[in-house]
Design an enzyme around this catalytic site. Sequence first.
Site, PDB file in Angstrom:
ATOM      1  N   THR A   1       0.830  -1.186   0.000  1.00  0.00           N
ATOM      2  CA  THR A   1       0.000   0.000   0.000  1.00  0.00           C
ATOM      3  C   THR A   1       0.881   1.259   0.000  1.00  0.00           C
ATOM      4  O   THR A   1       2.114   1.144   0.054  1.00  0.00           O
ATOM      5  CB  THR A   1      -0.952  -0.103   1.204  1.00  0.00           C
ATOM      6  OG1 THR A   1      -1.588  -1.363   1.172  1.00  0.00           O
ATOM      7  CG2 THR A   1      -1.960   0.943   1.311  1.00  0.00           C
TER       8      THR A   1
ATOM      9  N   GLU B   1      -6.030  -8.186  -3.646  1.00  0.00           N
ATOM     10  CA  GLU B   1      -6.940  -7.654  -2.635  1.00  0.00           C
ATOM     11  C   GLU B   1      -8.022  -8.668  -2.255  1.00  0.00           C
ATOM     12  O   GLU B   1      -8.707  -8.499  -1.244  1.00  0.00           O
ATOM     13  CB  GLU B   1      -7.578  -6.379  -3.205  1.00  0.00           C
ATOM     14  CG  GLU B   1      -7.643  -5.196  -2.292  1.00  0.00           C
ATOM     15  CD  GLU B   1      -6.307  -4.569  -1.920  1.00  0.00           C
ATOM     16  OE1 GLU B   1      -5.880  -4.758  -0.779  1.00  0.00           O
ATOM     17  OE2 GLU B   1      -5.703  -3.857  -2.744  1.00  0.00           O
TER      18      GLU B   1
ATOM     19  N   SER C   1     -11.370  -3.110   4.332  1.00  0.00           N
ATOM     20  CA  SER C   1     -10.022  -2.545   4.308  1.00  0.00           C
ATOM     21  C   SER C   1      -9.687  -1.942   5.671  1.00  0.00           C
ATOM     22  O   SER C   1     -10.572  -1.678   6.484  1.00  0.00           O
ATOM     23  CB  SER C   1      -9.988  -1.457   3.240  1.00  0.00           C
ATOM     24  OG  SER C   1      -8.763  -0.776   3.261  1.00  0.00           O
TER      25      SER C   1
HETATM   26  N1  GLY Z   1      -4.966  -4.188   1.589  1.00  0.00           N
HETATM   27  C1  GLY Z   1      -4.865  -3.597   2.834  1.00  0.00           C
HETATM   28  C2  GLY Z   1      -6.116  -2.920   3.280  1.00  0.00           C
HETATM   29  O1  GLY Z   1      -6.908  -2.515   2.444  1.00  0.00           O
HETATM   30  O2  GLY Z   1      -6.354  -2.783   4.441  1.00  0.00           O
END
Ligand code: GLY
Length: 580
Positions: free
Chosen positions: A372, A411, A443
């Site tokens: 991220t 994801e 998320s």
């Molecule tokens: N992929 C990490 C989040 O969205 O929390």
Amino acid sequence: MTSMLERIPSLFGAVLSLSALSAQASPDHPDQAAIASPHPIATAAGREILVDGGNAFDAAIAISATLAVVEPYGSGMGGGGFFLLRQAGEPVQYQFLDAREKAPLKSKLKMFYRHGVAQPDLSLNGPLAAAIPGLPAALVELAERYGRLPLSISMAPAIRIAYRGFKVDEVYRERASWRLFALRANKESARLFLRNNDVPDIGEIIKQPELAQTLDRLADKGRAGFYSGLTAQAMVSGVRAAGGIWNYHDFEEYEVITRTPLRFQLADQRELISAPPPSAGGIALAQSLFMLQQLPWRESEKVQRAHYVVEVLRRAFRDRVLFGDPDFVPNPIAQVLAPDYLFELTGSIDPHRATPNNILPPAPRWREGDNTSHFSVLDNEGNAVAATLSLNLPFGSTFTVPGTGVILNDEMDDFAVDPKGSNTYGLVGSQANIIEPGKRPLSSMSPSFIESPQAFTAFGTPGGSRIPSVVLLSMLQYLDDQPVTQWTSAPRYHHQYIPDVLEYEAGAFTEEELSDLRERGYRLRETKRDFGNQQVLLWRKNNAKVEAASDPRGIGLSATFRPDAPLNLVRTCTDQSCLP
Ligand code: GLY
């Protein structure tokens, strides 16, 4: 033309102050623009667009598109993210662009099971792990609804850098080493991101001509340049040829959703503005800040303060299982933010002992149905963006779609792939977050502002499940009147309810402090690496001054400048290597 900032060597958390011409100080109008991004080239791209007459939203496009090129491990056209927007005006307006990836329409509840057992490798590596990308649609939305410039201008720096290449740095090497086996397993990723099937040396040039063409089609045709035509065809056929389940309908129906941000009143006329579901991060921050307001954290010594922070995180993370994509499941936000409930949770904190998970007060009754990236940008009119973008693990699924240069996210692992198990971050599964066609996975990404009549601040970081803890610790530095450089550099620790472990960065606590924590009943674990890459901004409204800081754990660069002033470097970093 290469801008001045592009030629500046990588700096560890460096701060550049560009010009300081005086301006009319006004509470609704900072005297400078500010950018904090995790890569110096992305900061330079944002500055270039502000100087070219763009606003913060155009700069956000330039930074996002450039990060897709220079941080192929962190975010990109094959991924998604959240953009928290502040639109200057009377009144100020806040928006939240949800560009989270969506499960393909052919997804099934048990698509990652083989012989009755969930297979983590399938939801982490390869094309089945990838959900439908949202970032390209977000850039179009930003340009059409909020920006001043066409995508052909705001995306120009990214396209140029994709063609010309960028130099491998230490963060790139670290992330590529982490994902080396998976990168090697995909021929296209190995060709683009490795050298001789190994991690490239520092200074190697990574050129991405196919990605440049993909970006060019998006810049030229907008949404149709990615979600239909050549790019969509290459994406769908590339994924299907490798065993994935995408189809054209997934692309036709993908939409960015404009949501109302989570807003939560804090003490001292401050307001938290943060991510609503499908992020659980904003809710965890609001719960944590409310509980901390009832506790003497500010006047406590270090271990006592850590104890309070960990106990509020334990309680906030416990409630995470209640949340999921709001378009699929009801989310009990009002219940978990109700003062009575939060007072009860706070009251259950023993000031000296860790609370065993099994004696926490019950959650509200409810029918359960690093890697991220983050940047923050503020223009000198008061428009601002805090954006957290993601591919999930470094280099996402490590699957690059042939002919497009686009590396896809993984994801799908953020869903409760196994509702009774946990995902790659150890986050427990839940019914609210089970896989369903067209659904967005829950998320932790938490781009956030705290605003008051005195100040505007922006926060955000990568870090998977640790994101809310990293953002909270930075916010506490702000609430404790510490300098902005301290918001990004302060040592970090984290607790997420399950596993019942207090994780901390090396050096965060002394041996004596660790024994004190052990005596309070904590199981402790030092993390293998530092975590988070926080990029923060502060605008003091009383004197219109702005400050920015990049996390010293990364190679990011923060800059404050007047877009209309001649370039006048005022170096605030002391290291000689900062010299351009
Ligand atoms: N992929 C990490 C989040 O969205 O929390």
